[in-house]
Design an enzyme around this catalytic site. Sequence first.
Site, short mmCIF file in Angstrom:
data_model
loop_
_atom_site.label_atom_id
_atom_site.label_comp_id
_atom_site.label_asym_id
_atom_site.label_seq_id
_atom_site.Cartn_x
_atom_site.Cartn_y
_atom_site.Cartn_z
N GLY A 1 75.93 46.27 43.73
CA GLY A 1 75.72 47.55 44.41
C GLY A 1 76.53 48.65 43.75
N ARG A 2 76.31 49.88 44.18
CA ARG A 2 77.05 51.04 43.68
C ARG A 2 77.64 51.78 44.87
NH1 ARG A 2 76.21 52.46 38.48
NH2 ARG A 2 76.48 54.68 38.85
N LYS B 1 65.67 51.01 30.73
CA LYS B 1 64.22 50.91 30.45
C LYS B 1 63.96 50.76 28.96
CE LYS B 1 64.36 50.83 34.31
NZ LYS B 1 65.46 51.02 35.25
N HIS C 1 36.36 52.45 36.46
CA HIS C 1 36.27 51.01 36.20
C HIS C 1 36.22 50.78 34.70
CE1 HIS C 1 35.07 46.82 36.59
NE2 HIS C 1 34.14 47.07 35.67
N GLU D 1 73.29 35.02 44.25
CA GLU D 1 73.05 36.08 45.24
C GLU D 1 73.63 35.66 46.58
OE1 GLU D 1 71.66 39.24 45.70
OE2 GLU D 1 72.10 38.84 47.80
N GLY E 1 69.96 41.85 42.93
CA GLY E 1 69.30 43.07 43.39
C GLY E 1 68.56 43.71 42.23
P1 FAD Z 1 74.92 60.49 38.43
O1 FAD Z 1 73.71 60.28 37.65
O2 FAD Z 1 75.83 59.39 38.71
O3 FAD Z 1 75.63 61.77 37.89
C1 FAD Z 1 76.82 62.24 38.41
C2 FAD Z 1 77.55 63.00 37.33
O4 FAD Z 1 78.63 63.69 37.90
C3 FAD Z 1 78.14 62.11 36.24
O5 FAD Z 1 77.69 62.53 34.99
C4 FAD Z 1 79.65 62.28 36.40
O6 FAD Z 1 80.34 62.25 35.15
C5 FAD Z 1 79.72 63.67 37.00
N1 FAD Z 1 80.94 63.93 37.78
C6 FAD Z 1 81.45 63.19 38.79
N2 FAD Z 1 82.56 63.78 39.28
C7 FAD Z 1 82.76 64.90 38.55
C8 FAD Z 1 83.73 65.92 38.58
N3 FAD Z 1 84.71 65.92 39.47
N4 FAD Z 1 83.64 66.92 37.67
C9 FAD Z 1 82.63 66.94 36.76
N5 FAD Z 1 81.68 66.02 36.71
C10 FAD Z 1 81.74 65.02 37.59
N6 FAD Z 1 67.31 55.07 39.50
C11 FAD Z 1 65.98 55.25 39.46
O7 FAD Z 1 65.45 56.06 40.23
N7 FAD Z 1 65.19 54.55 38.59
C12 FAD Z 1 65.71 53.64 37.74
O8 FAD Z 1 64.99 53.03 36.96
C13 FAD Z 1 67.12 53.43 37.75
N8 FAD Z 1 67.68 52.55 36.90
C14 FAD Z 1 69.04 52.38 36.90
C15 FAD Z 1 69.60 51.46 36.05
C16 FAD Z 1 70.96 51.25 36.03
C17 FAD Z 1 71.57 50.24 35.08
C18 FAD Z 1 71.80 52.02 36.90
C19 FAD Z 1 73.28 51.84 36.87
C20 FAD Z 1 71.25 52.94 37.76
C21 FAD Z 1 69.86 53.13 37.79
N9 FAD Z 1 69.25 54.02 38.66
C22 FAD Z 1 67.90 54.18 38.66
C23 FAD Z 1 70.03 54.82 39.61
C24 FAD Z 1 70.21 56.25 39.06
O9 FAD Z 1 70.83 56.18 37.79
C25 FAD Z 1 71.04 57.06 40.03
O10 FAD Z 1 70.41 57.04 41.30
C26 FAD Z 1 71.14 58.50 39.55
O11 FAD Z 1 71.72 58.59 38.28
C27 FAD Z 1 71.97 59.32 40.54
O12 FAD Z 1 71.99 60.64 40.13
P2 FAD Z 1 73.16 61.64 40.54
O13 FAD Z 1 72.86 62.89 39.80
O14 FAD Z 1 73.32 61.65 41.99
O15 FAD Z 1 74.48 60.98 39.96
P1 NAD Z 2 71.49 46.30 44.91
O1 NAD Z 2 71.95 46.72 46.23
O2 NAD Z 2 70.09 46.52 44.51
O3 NAD Z 2 71.75 44.74 44.72
C1 NAD Z 2 73.00 44.16 44.87
C2 NAD Z 2 72.80 42.71 45.26
O4 NAD Z 2 74.06 42.08 45.20
C3 NAD Z 2 72.27 42.56 46.68
O5 NAD Z 2 71.18 41.67 46.67
C4 NAD Z 2 73.47 42.01 47.44
O6 NAD Z 2 73.09 41.15 48.50
C5 NAD Z 2 74.19 41.26 46.34
N1 NAD Z 2 75.62 41.07 46.57
C6 NAD Z 2 76.50 41.94 47.11
N2 NAD Z 2 77.75 41.40 47.09
C7 NAD Z 2 77.64 40.18 46.51
C8 NAD Z 2 78.56 39.15 46.17
N3 NAD Z 2 79.86 39.29 46.43
N4 NAD Z 2 78.09 38.02 45.58
C9 NAD Z 2 76.77 37.89 45.30
N5 NAD Z 2 75.86 38.82 45.60
C10 NAD Z 2 76.28 39.96 46.18
O7 NAD Z 2 72.52 46.95 43.87
P2 NAD Z 2 72.50 46.97 42.29
O8 NAD Z 2 71.50 46.03 41.75
O9 NAD Z 2 73.91 46.86 41.87
O10 NAD Z 2 72.01 48.43 41.99
C11 NAD Z 2 72.72 49.54 42.55
C12 NAD Z 2 71.78 50.64 42.88
O11 NAD Z 2 71.36 51.31 41.70
C13 NAD Z 2 70.50 50.18 43.54
O12 NAD Z 2 70.65 50.04 44.92
C14 NAD Z 2 69.55 51.27 43.21
O13 NAD Z 2 69.68 52.26 44.18
C15 NAD Z 2 70.04 51.77 41.86
N6 NAD Z 2 69.18 51.24 40.80
C16 NAD Z 2 67.85 51.52 40.84
C17 NAD Z 2 67.03 51.00 39.87
C18 NAD Z 2 65.57 51.30 39.93
O14 NAD Z 2 65.19 52.21 40.65
N7 NAD Z 2 64.74 50.60 39.20
C19 NAD Z 2 67.53 50.21 38.86
C20 NAD Z 2 68.87 49.94 38.86
C21 NAD Z 2 69.69 50.47 39.84
#
Ligand code: FAD
Ligand code: NAD
Length: 484
Positions: A283-284, A58, A456, A211, A190
């Site tokens: 994806g993740r 962000k 408004h 995609e 995505g």
């Molecule tokens: P994480 O945030 O992944 O935290 C898990 C933690 O556990 C990590 O710090 C890791 O080091 C630690 N850990 C793992 N295993 C161990 C272990 N064995 N011992 C000690 N520590 C450990 N979501 C939104 O809602 N809004 C958004 O705008 C948004 N933007 C995103 C943008 C990007 C680029 C990405 C990649 C993700 C985004 N997400 C967003 C998704 C969001 O980041 C995740 O859903 C969220 O961080 C998940 O939270 P969590 O606490 O489950 O896991």
């Molecule tokens: P996503 O699931 O949103 O999108 C992945 C996209 O990749 C999908 O459209 C899928 O069809 C496509 N895809 C999968 N395999 C492919 C391939 N081999 N070739 C081409 N396309 C392929 O996943 P993401 O964008 O990686 O984000 C992961 C997760 O992180 C999201 O699902 C979301 O939960 C979280 N996230 C959230 C935010 C937010 O809330 N604003 C921002 C970033 C990430």
Amino acid sequence: MSDKYDVIVIGSGPAGYVAAIRAAQLGLKVACIEKWKGKDGKGVNGGTCLNVGCIPSKALLDSSHKFHEANSAFAGHGITTGDINIDVPSMIERKERIVKQMAGGVSGLFKANKVTSLFGTGKLLANRKVSYVNFEGKEQILDAENVILASGSIPVAIPVAPVDEDVIVDSTGALIFQEVPKRLGVIGAGVIGLELSSVWSRLGSKVVLLEAMDTFLAIMDQQIAKEAQKIYKKQHLDIRLGCRVTGTEVVVSKGAKEVVVTYTDKDGNEATETFDKLIVCVGRRPFTDGLLADDSGVKLDERGSIYANDLCSTSAPGVWAIGDVVRGPMLAHKGSEEGVMVAERIAGQKTVMNYDIIPNVIYTHPEIAAVGRTEEQIKADGEPYNVGTFPFMAIGRAVAADESDGMVKIIAHAETDRVLGAHIVGPCAPDLVQQVAIAMEFGSSAEDIGMTVFGHPTFSEAVKEAALAVNGHAIHMPNRKKRK
Ligand code: FAD
Ligand code: NAD
């Protein structure tokens, strides 16, 4: 040496740190183990969200939006400027300062709430014992009444595009580019693909998104997805659907590395594109590497998530799991709410979480935001419904702000008028959708929202008008459905 805690949390992302704080607020003795290391080798709290997810992405979205506005929108307001330049390393440095500040904030909150913060790796053993190995490799066995697993998720890797952290990167690498790639390829259109493409395209990259699916944003309401697709097209995001990447090759051309991507397009034709950088964001996946001893008693489901029921109990007594590592949308706020629920249940409260009302946002410009079911889901569920839509171009505040792309769509049950979903593409979409989320939590009807007095001129008048339109009563637009 043995230490006994009421609660040990493994992982300090938005799921884990919120659970730890809430449990401590309720008077429990809490430790949180985190293995994330900063550049200086010291432990950092905050997980993916604060370090390489929500917050840094962000920060870059905001910086790039300001640059884009200065370049393309200021003139329309009569504001003239000289040459506008972007200093990418400064922009990245600013993002890193913000990350540091926010992650430091979590550590501060731990201190204030007396959560013991342990940096190192946690592993769940049998009978709620936890092995804690600090960064120096020293192991301690900790005892807990309850263990909360919050180990999060990591990017999915695909063999055809192996990440080399140089030319081919995942979302983390795309947050630290030191210059604007002239040609940027993105695999996966995505959430991450769209957000990161927006950042770099605003700064000047020519972006192509490949995609695999034939449908754009298949999980979103399709009327809103189509509206968004038109807007992204105007922004020159080249989104190619139905594309299967078959190979990537990093080559050197004129002294610089580039990547040649081969793929099959939607008509089955072989095609190639060459990029300076390629982001893989397909994806993740839940992260459980090294987290569970064989006899921990915790089971995984078929997708590799930790099995957890609606209350986040796992298959092992006293062991809970929350956030990205369990089923459900991978969203920071979903994990945080699960953290609160679990902490409160451990403390003897009867808290439950409403999984039906979780907002979901894509932070492009304009943003897309949704809550509740899509029209496609409601249709598939066989429920009778009415739809109200309202375009931002009929909202004075949006026209005044040059933000008139997009619309609000509200869907309500045809018999009870209860709101079932809201889907928005347009200015302030996340904040507007939150208004409907609150209304839905209170079981509101579309009529209730329509009867509420809105200030408004505001963007949120589009929510009121869409709610009125559900029953054919919109004022600032002719109604398709005419009802008294
Ligand atoms: P994480 O945030 O992944 O935290 C898990 C933690 O556990 C990590 O710090 C890791 O080091 C630690 N850990 C793992 N295993 C161990 C272990 N064995 N011992 C000690 N520590 C450990 N979501 C939104 O809602 N809004 C958004 O705008 C948004 N933007 C995103 C943008 C990007 C680029 C990405 C990649 C993700 C985004 N997400 C967003 C998704 C969001 O980041 C995740 O859903 C969220 O961080 C998940 O939270 P969590 O606490 O489950 O896991
Ligand atoms: P996503 O699931 O949103 O999108 C992945 C996209 O990749 C999908 O459209 C899928 O069809 C496509 N895809 C999968 N395999 C492919 C391939 N081999 N070739 C081409 N396309 C392929 O996943 P993401 O964008 O990686 O984000 C992961 C997760 O992180 C999201 O699902 C979301 O939960 C979280 N996230 C959230 C935010 C937010 O809330 N604003 C921002 C970033 C990430």
